[in-house]
Design an enzyme around this catalytic site. Structure first.
Site, short mmCIF file in Angstrom:
data_model
loop_
_atom_site.label_atom_id
_atom_site.label_comp_id
_atom_site.label_asym_id
_atom_site.label_seq_id
_atom_site.Cartn_x
_atom_site.Cartn_y
_atom_site.Cartn_z
N ARG A 50 97.20 19.49 -24.35
CA ARG A 50 95.55 19.64 -25.80
C ARG A 50 94.57 18.71 -25.03
NH1 ARG A 50 95.76 15.15 -27.52
NH2 ARG A 50 94.51 15.17 -29.07
N ARG A 93 91.73 28.60 -25.11
CA ARG A 93 91.36 27.76 -27.21
C ARG A 93 89.65 28.11 -27.04
NH1 ARG A 93 94.15 22.29 -28.10
NH2 ARG A 93 92.91 23.04 -30.90
N GLN A 198 98.53 15.06 -34.99
CA GLN A 198 98.20 14.77 -33.82
C GLN A 198 97.97 12.90 -33.73
OE1 GLN A 198 97.01 17.53 -35.02
NE2 GLN A 198 96.34 18.83 -32.94
N ASP A 239 85.26 17.86 -28.84
CA ASP A 239 85.34 19.28 -29.02
C ASP A 239 84.41 19.85 -27.68
OD1 ASP A 239 88.20 18.54 -30.24
OD2 ASP A 239 88.56 20.34 -28.65
O1 MRU Z 1 93.96 20.09 -31.38
P1 MRU Z 1 93.94 19.24 -30.38
O2 MRU Z 1 94.93 18.95 -30.39
O3 MRU Z 1 92.91 19.72 -28.57
O4 MRU Z 1 92.58 18.91 -30.79
C1 MRU Z 1 91.61 17.53 -30.13
C2 MRU Z 1 90.78 17.20 -30.76
O5 MRU Z 1 90.30 17.20 -31.75
C3 MRU Z 1 89.71 15.93 -29.88
O6 MRU Z 1 89.94 15.24 -30.60
C4 MRU Z 1 89.03 15.97 -29.15
O7 MRU Z 1 89.87 17.02 -27.98
C5 MRU Z 1 88.58 15.25 -28.27
S1 MRU Z 1 89.54 14.36 -27.26
C6 MRU Z 1 88.90 13.63 -26.20
#
Ligand code: MRU
Length: 348
Positions: A50, A93, A198, A239
């Protein structure tokens, strides 16, 4: 291969994709090996891998596997197989724009070649190059961002925008790494990042693994930490960033940014140009909604009554007026963002 210390999240080895199995962290650091693009799609969907840049490179590796798996005898058949695989990988996703960026880069390379053998070789080479470039970009971004941080800063971060969200080094955590590498002493406050943690499972693990001074707080202690002078600056990842400077990132980022504004604390976003979406309007970005069980329990333990209604958005939008600067590999964009983001792309 670029030499980096610390964790390497995703890698291509002997025609297989190797990944850290992130759902097992922080209890076990184990690696999984895939030779089927559908396994990679499942890994993205189930958060084995992720983080926007890591998903982008994983999608590219997935398509490279699809090319190897194909029994096509003509270029047209192979492109058709790749298009089907691309769709399956794309649907995993919806919010991180890096996924479609990675998939499209591979399709472009495949379309430009003539023979089956050339296509198979070129898509693998391109995906491997994307992984190497990701590390180099993170390091440049880190260096650009490190100039915004001072000796003895305590930096808050949300979710995981580290080595574990990229191929290695990280975006927001890359900036923190580069700040430390430049000789400045920094401390980190990591938010837990409910519902799937996370922050506590990944950021706390990664920073502790690499010897950082890191403290974990529940998401509910962001206001307390800022009001009591425990934090000087914030840096998070993204993202998707649209041309107006609206930033889509892990749910809760908006709350952290709002609280930072309230307390006059600089709030930075670190992201590569591959995270920018110059076409879509902020109101049209799809926010992934995830299953209720992530909220009604922690791991396997139930923490809410049966049958309760749940709202579980995975991301939120932080408006540009809450953001002090957006750190990229091409420099730091400052308000007004529509202009400064455009300039970053023109310099590209
Ligand atoms: O749901 P996730 O764990 O994929 O979300 C990740 C995030 O929101 C991060 O902050 C984002 O992807 C930036 S990663 C360098």
């Amino acid at each position: 291969m670029e030499n980096v210390t610390g964790l390497r999240t995703v890698e291509w080895k002997n025609n297989k994709v190797i990944m850290i199995e992130q759902t097992k962290l922080p209890n076990e650091l184990i690696f999984v090996e895939y030779d089927d693009f559908k396994q990679v799609a499942n890994a993205i969907k189930t958060l084995i891998v992720r983080g926007a840049p890591a998903i982008g490179v994983s999608g590219a590796f997935g398509l490279a596997l699809a090319a190897l798996q194909s029994n096509a005898t003509t270029k047209e058949e192979l492109i058709s197989d790749l298009k089907k695989a691309k769709q399956i990988l794309f649907e995993t996703r919806p919010t991180a724009v890096n996924l479609v960026w990675g998939l499209e880069k591979i399709m472009k390379v495949a379309n430009a070649e003539t023979t089956i053998d050339q296509i198979k070789k070129s898509v693998i080479d391109e995906a491997k190059q994307m992984a190497e470039d990701d590390i180099k970009i993170n390091k440049k971004m880190g260096k650009n961002g490190s100039e915004l941080f001072e000796n003895n800063d305590t930096i808050m971060t949300h979710c995981n925008a580290g080595a574990l969200a990229t191929v290695a080094y990280g975006t927001a955590l890359g900036v923190i790494r580069a700040t430390k590498e430049s000789g400045k002493n920094v401390k980190v406050i990591a938010t837990e990042t409910r519902p799937i943690q996370q922050g506590s499972r990944l950021t706390a693990f990664e920073l502790k693994h690499d010897g950082f001074d890191v403290s974990l707080i529940p998401d509910t202690a962001v206001g307390y930490s800022m009001a009591n002078g425990l934090v000087n600056k914030v840096v998070v990842g993204a993202d998707r960033i649209v041309r107006t400077g609206h930033v889509f990132n892990k749910i809760g980022t908006y709350q952290v940014a709002t609280m930072a504004k309230q307390h006059g604390i600089p709030f930075f976003v670190a992201a590569p140009l591959s995270t920018f979406d110059m076409k879509t309007n902020a109101e049209d970005v799809i926010i992934e909604m995830r299953k209720g069980s992530e909220v009604t329990g922690i791991g396997d333990k139930k923490t809410a009554p049966d049958g309760i209604g749940v709202i579980n958005p995975a991301f939120d939008m932080t408006p540009p007026e809450l953001i002090t600067g957006i750190i990229t590999e091409k420099g730091v964009a400052k308000p007004p963002y529509e202009e400064s983001i455009k300039k970053l792309f023109e310099a590209n």
